[in-house]
Design a protein around this motif. Structure first.
Motif, short mmCIF file in Angstrom:
data_model
loop_
_atom_site.label_atom_id
_atom_site.label_comp_id
_atom_site.label_asym_id
_atom_site.label_seq_id
_atom_site.Cartn_x
_atom_site.Cartn_y
_atom_site.Cartn_z
N VAL A 1 1.02 -1.01 -0.09
CA VAL A 1 0.00 0.18 -0.08
C VAL A 1 0.78 1.23 -0.10
O VAL A 1 1.94 1.26 0.74
CB VAL A 1 -1.00 0.07 1.26
CG1 VAL A 1 -1.78 1.40 1.38
CG2 VAL A 1 -1.80 -1.07 1.21
N VAL A 2 0.38 2.28 -0.85
CA VAL A 2 1.32 3.58 -0.87
C VAL A 2 0.16 4.61 -0.15
O VAL A 2 -0.86 4.65 -0.45
CB VAL A 2 1.53 3.78 -1.97
CG1 VAL A 2 2.49 5.30 -2.39
CG2 VAL A 2 2.51 2.80 -2.70
N THR A 3 0.71 5.29 0.90
CA THR A 3 0.00 6.52 1.33
C THR A 3 1.10 7.84 1.30
O THR A 3 2.30 7.74 1.24
CB THR A 3 -0.19 6.15 2.64
OG1 THR A 3 1.08 6.23 3.58
CG2 THR A 3 -0.80 4.94 3.19
N SER A 4 0.39 8.91 1.35
CA SER A 4 1.02 10.04 1.38
C SER A 4 0.28 11.18 2.29
O SER A 4 -1.03 10.93 2.60
CB SER A 4 1.36 10.73 -0.17
OG SER A 4 0.04 11.01 -0.51
N SER A 5 1.04 12.10 2.73
CA SER A 5 0.52 12.70 3.87
C SER A 5 0.70 14.32 3.58
O SER A 5 1.37 14.58 2.78
CB SER A 5 0.92 12.17 5.21
OG SER A 5 1.03 13.08 6.39
N GLN A 6 -0.08 14.96 4.66
CA GLN A 6 0.34 16.44 4.82
C GLN A 6 1.70 16.72 5.36
O GLN A 6 2.07 17.90 5.24
CB GLN A 6 -0.72 17.02 5.90
CG GLN A 6 -2.06 17.33 5.17
CD GLN A 6 -3.05 18.21 5.88
OE1 GLN A 6 -2.72 18.57 7.21
NE2 GLN A 6 -4.24 18.00 5.57
N GLY B 1 8.65 13.98 -0.50
CA GLY B 1 7.89 13.97 -2.19
C GLY B 1 7.85 15.19 -2.97
O GLY B 1 8.27 15.64 -3.76
N HIS B 2 7.40 16.11 -1.96
CA HIS B 2 6.86 17.54 -2.32
C HIS B 2 7.02 18.55 -1.38
O HIS B 2 7.18 18.15 -0.23
CB HIS B 2 5.26 17.19 -2.95
CG HIS B 2 4.99 16.83 -4.37
ND1 HIS B 2 4.97 17.11 -5.46
CD2 HIS B 2 4.70 15.23 -4.27
CE1 HIS B 2 4.68 16.15 -6.32
NE2 HIS B 2 4.43 14.95 -5.51
N ASP B 3 7.07 19.74 -1.83
CA ASP B 3 7.15 20.82 -1.09
C ASP B 3 5.81 21.16 -0.18
O ASP B 3 5.77 22.03 0.65
CB ASP B 3 7.45 22.49 -1.60
CG ASP B 3 8.93 21.83 -2.17
OD1 ASP B 3 9.64 20.95 -1.60
OD2 ASP B 3 9.30 22.37 -3.13
N LYS B 4 4.60 20.76 -0.84
CA LYS B 4 3.33 21.07 -0.07
C LYS B 4 2.56 19.77 -0.08
O LYS B 4 2.87 18.68 -0.39
CB LYS B 4 2.61 22.28 -1.05
CG LYS B 4 3.23 23.56 -1.01
CD LYS B 4 2.06 24.38 -1.92
CE LYS B 4 2.84 25.79 -1.74
NZ LYS B 4 1.78 26.68 -2.66
N ASP B 5 1.32 20.07 0.44
CA ASP B 5 0.34 18.62 0.56
C ASP B 5 0.51 17.81 -0.59
O ASP B 5 0.24 18.21 -1.72
CB ASP B 5 -0.95 19.01 1.08
CG ASP B 5 -1.12 19.92 2.37
OD1 ASP B 5 -0.08 20.09 3.02
OD2 ASP B 5 -2.26 20.15 2.86
N SER C 1 0.37 16.98 -6.28
CA SER C 1 0.43 17.83 -4.99
C SER C 1 -0.13 19.24 -5.40
O SER C 1 -0.31 19.64 -6.35
CB SER C 1 1.86 17.94 -4.71
OG SER C 1 2.12 18.95 -3.75
N GLN C 2 -0.35 20.03 -4.15
CA GLN C 2 -0.70 21.31 -4.03
C GLN C 2 0.24 22.17 -4.76
O GLN C 2 0.12 23.47 -4.89
CB GLN C 2 -0.99 21.74 -2.52
CG GLN C 2 -2.07 22.63 -2.42
CD GLN C 2 -3.67 22.41 -2.80
OE1 GLN C 2 -3.84 21.35 -2.94
NE2 GLN C 2 -4.06 23.41 -3.66
N ASP C 3 1.53 21.73 -4.99
CA ASP C 3 2.74 22.75 -5.26
C ASP C 3 2.77 22.51 -6.89
O ASP C 3 3.74 22.92 -7.70
CB ASP C 3 4.07 22.18 -5.15
CG ASP C 3 4.24 20.60 -5.35
OD1 ASP C 3 3.38 20.20 -6.08
OD2 ASP C 3 5.30 20.14 -4.72
#
Length: 808
Positions: free
Chosen positions: A443-448, A484-488, A505-507
């Motif tokens: 499973v892959v998850t990502s978070s704030q 992974g990213h600079d934002k959510d 992402s939000q970026d």
């Protein structure tokens, strides 16, 4: 499936909607236990308990909320009271309001009750009065004053010969009214908070009352004294007597005598023995019972009743869940979710997509069985669940929530869902999750916290034999973590071959990662605002993204270039899925619209309007012919692909049209004008009708034939001809035929009859100016012809006189 490979969808139709049907208040079930009545704002919904289908929605004309309602014991009379201070009597099976009358109360009605004969209705008002109504003779028989504050409970004594009414108001006392004398004959004092229910024992001289002061009291009606006070240690909303006959040994009932069930703030049903004040049974529940410190929680029960027709107890919780329990064992038989709040995600579940799993704005998951509307409520998360994903086989799924965790759930063959694992490790809210596609392996998850985590699923959870042995959820640990990213990170997806991961992402960036070590392979740049959703194509090496800039983009995975951009949404595009075997996209927007796109042509084939608010959840089933969408407007909509049906209907229509046209030409050829006229009118062909009229007028005695045929038409056909001739009259070539028909209608139809025609006003308004114009043209033509005639006459005379001169 092979036949559908090249098939492109062109339309979806709503097959079913799961909408809120209960928003709080008392619920009632009819005598045979088939229908349930649930108040929902200005409506009262009648639900079929077996299927969960909405039978009727009884709606107030005055658009005011229903404050109280009651169904008579014989199931015949349903009465509702609203904030408009009106009482309405309904024929609920026909969905008709039989009569409306003023409640005479100066404030809304808070409680209602029928006597056992269904002839007397008692209404308790917020104005401290109680009124009794004779439902047969239709008048108010009593006006009982003396209560203080809102009268929130009224109940007739089951022995009608006593003519007694029991009531309770905000002074926490139970008053007994004698309806013969209209006086209060006794006051039972003992509660120190609101009295919530009254239950009469079979001997009719014993009364049990429950209250929010955490006690139940047993009263003797002969003496008007309290026999016993039973401490329940929770705020009690309902006390229900166990039926006289029946084996309740499984509920700890060993002795004869009075036993009753309580429902209250802890959300657990308990059985009490009245004689000893002992709790003999406490129901086992799937959640931690509410601690006494936090009195009212969403699990608290607000209502409970016994339904003899089903031999079941019905409970209603603060969260608007309605549950049916078997009376003998208190085992859960059926559960309804009356109100869903915002739907944040929704997915098909089960090997044959027989269920849907829904994340609403709460820590509980809801699993609906589509065939019966039975709803399982899954406890585990402690804060709002934000996203879901289901493994390919449809038996295991994953949820992630604001409590920084993810949970893995498994459905057994009988449809029961249990939590088999949980993963902890994120430092922030876990906002999105995706499952491996080939096997149930990770499973892959990502978070704030801007990280991506990959969690391996141990084999013990995936093999059926071992899964049955799991008693408590296993703990998962992340194998790989990557910032992974600079934002959510709003979305994560796993490729069909399980080798790639995409994040959005939000970026404003989407990124592609290797699955094995989470190394970055490439970046997709081009969106002007944050990316809400990323999705891999099931057939091509393509990634689809949707963004808050209102566009969808397709990207090549080889060179990370943008292949196509789809523009058409006026708002943020929140979700996208591939449909029609990867040849089309379905997208959902924050304006409540769904759009269907064909990838090859770049065009939007269809826009579906099914929601009032943001559509957060979108998923298609394995057969690719159904889609489910869930929105912030609390609605879940099931859409069916109706392309084939629509095409078949269109083809059948076309064939019918060709047959009729052939028949029409045959009729004209055979000069059967009346039938030809009727057929042309039914085909809605003004030009064809005109051709028929012209053909009739060309005949010998054409006018006479036309008159006969027009007069033999039905009224609706004459109305159609009138509408057609308005169009003919606008053209000077066809005005003579139009005027001929108008003449026939005016000659043979009386003015009153013509006024009954639909669209007569518009027709006359359109006919007048053109008719005047034709008349002026004819007048000018007549003048011109007179001039020619005059010239001709003069020329002839001159010629004659010249000849005479010559001869002279």
């Amino acid at each position: 499936a092979a036949a559908r490979v090249s098939h492109l969808s062109s339309s979806y139709a709503v097959e079913r909607r799961i909408e809120p049907f209960y928003k709080g208040g008392r619920v009632q079930v009819n005598r045979d236990g088939k229908f349930m009545f649930c108040p929902c704002g200005i409506k009262l919904n009648v639900i079929d308990i077996e299927t969960g289908a909405l039978l009727h929605s009884l709606e107030q004309d005055d658009q005011e909320d229903i404050t109280a309602f009651v169904l008579s014991p014989d199931d015949e009379i349903l009465v509702t009271g609203s904030r408009a201070l009106l009482l309405k009597q309904w024929d609920w099976r026909e969905n008709k309001c039989a009569r409306t009358w003023k409640a005479v109360h100066v404030a809304p009605v808070a409680a209602m009750a029928f006597d056992c004969t269904s002839t007397l209705l008692a209404t308790g008002g917020c104005d401290s009065t109680i009124k009794i109504w004779d439902m047969i003779k239709q008048y108010c028989t009593h006006n009982l004053k003396g209560s203080s504050g809102v009268v929130h409970l009224v109940e007739f004594h089951p022995d009608i010969s006593r003519l007694q009414l029991f009531s309770s108001s905000m002074d926490y006392k139970i008053r007994i009214w004698d309806l013969n004398s209209s006086k209060c004959v006794a006051v039972l004092s003992g509660h120190f908070s609101a009295v919530t229910s009254l239950a009469f024992a079979a001997d009719k001289d014993t009364l049990i009352s429950s209250g929010r002061d955490k006690i139940c009291m047993v009263w003797s009606l002969k003496t008007g004294e309290s026999k016993r006070t039973i401490p329940v240690y929770e705020s009690v909303e309902a006390a229900v007597l166990l039926p006289e006959n029946g084996d309740f040994s499984q509920l700890g009932v060993k002795n004869q005598g009075l036993h009753f069930l309580t429902a209250g703030s802890k959300g657990v049903l308990k059985i009490w023995e009245a004689a000893t004040a002992a709790c003999v049974f406490t129901q086992a529940v799937p959640f931690e019972p509410v601690e006494s410190k936090e009195e009212a929680s969403e699990r608290s029960l607000t209502h409970c009743m016994f339904v003899p027709g089903r031999n079941q107890f019905v409970t209603v919780s603060m969260e608007h869940n309605i549950v049916l329990y078997d009376a003998q064992t208190l085992q859960l038989r059926k559960q309804f979710a009356g109100y869903n709040d915002e739907v944040l995600d929704v997915k098909f579940l089960g090997p044959g997509d027989s269920h849907i799993v829904v994340a609403t704005n709460s820590p509980q998951l809801k699993v609906f069985e589509l065939a019966t509307s039975h709803c399982q409520i899954l406890y585990g998360h402690t804060e709002t669940i934000l996203a879901l994903d289901v493994f390919r086989k449809g038996l295991m799924f994953v949820s992630c929530a604001k409590d920084k965790s993810l949970r893995v759930w498994r459905m057994s063959k009988d449809g029961k869902v249990t939590c088999v694992a949980q993963g902890l490790g994120h430092a922030h809210v876990v906002g999105t999750v995706s499952c491996s596609r080939l096997k149930e392996s990770f499973v892959v998850t990502s978070s704030q916290d801007c990280t991506i985590k990959i969690w391996n699923i141990p084999e013990s959870l995936t093999s059926k034999a071992k899964a049955t042995l799991i008693s408590s959820p296993e703990t998962l640990h992340a194998q790989v973590t990557e910032r992974g990213h600079d934002k959510d990170i709003n979305s994560v997806a796993v490729s069909p071959n399980d080798k790639l991961i995409a994040t959005g992402s939000q970026d404003r960036l989407a990124k592609l990662w290797s699955c094995s070590d989470c190394s970055l392979l490439g970046v997709f740049t081009g969106h002007k605002r944050g990316i809400w959703c990323v999705q891999f194509s099931p057939v091509d090496q393509v990634l689809a993204t949707s963004s808050a800039d209102g566009t969808l983009k397709l990207w090549g995975l080889q060179d990370f270039s943008c292949l196509k951009t789809f523009e058409g949404h006026d708002a943020s595009v929140l979700k996208i899925i591939f449909v029609s075997r990867g040849t089309q996209l379905l997208s959902s927007g924050s304006d409540g619209l769904l759009k269907l796109w064909t990838i090859k042509t770049n065009e939007c084939v269809k826009t579906l309007d099914g929601h009032e608010d943001k559509i957060w959840g979108l998923h298609s089933n394995k057969q690719d012919d159904m889609v489910v969408s869930g929105s912030s407007d609390s609605c879940i909509t099931l859409w069916k692909d109706v392309t084939d049906i629509e095409q078949q209907e269109a083809q059948a229509k076309q064939e019918e049209q060709i047959m009729k046209e052939q028949e029409l030409s045959n009729l004209l050829h055979e000069k059967r004008y009346l039938k030809a006229l009727g057929l042309a009118i039914s085909l809605d062909r003004p030009h064809t009708v005109l051709m028929v009229v012209k053909a009739i007028l060309k005949e010998v005695d054409g006018r006479k034939h036309l008159e006969e045929n027009i007069l033999r038409l039905r009224k609706d056909q004459k109305e159609a001809v009138l509408a057609f001739l308005v169009t003919w009259n606008t053209n000077s070539r066809n005005c003579h035929e139009a005027q001929a028909v108008i003449e026939i209608l005016l000659k043979h139809e009386t003015p009153d009859c013509l006024l009954q025609y639909s669209g007569i006003k518009a027709a006359v308004e359109s006919l007048l100016p053109y008719t005047e114009r034709h008349f002026q043209r004819l007048s000018r033509l007549l003048e011109a012809s007179m001039f020619i005639d005059f010239m001709w006459q003069n020329m002839k005379l001159a010629d004659v006189s010249q000849q005479e001169d010559m001869t002279l």
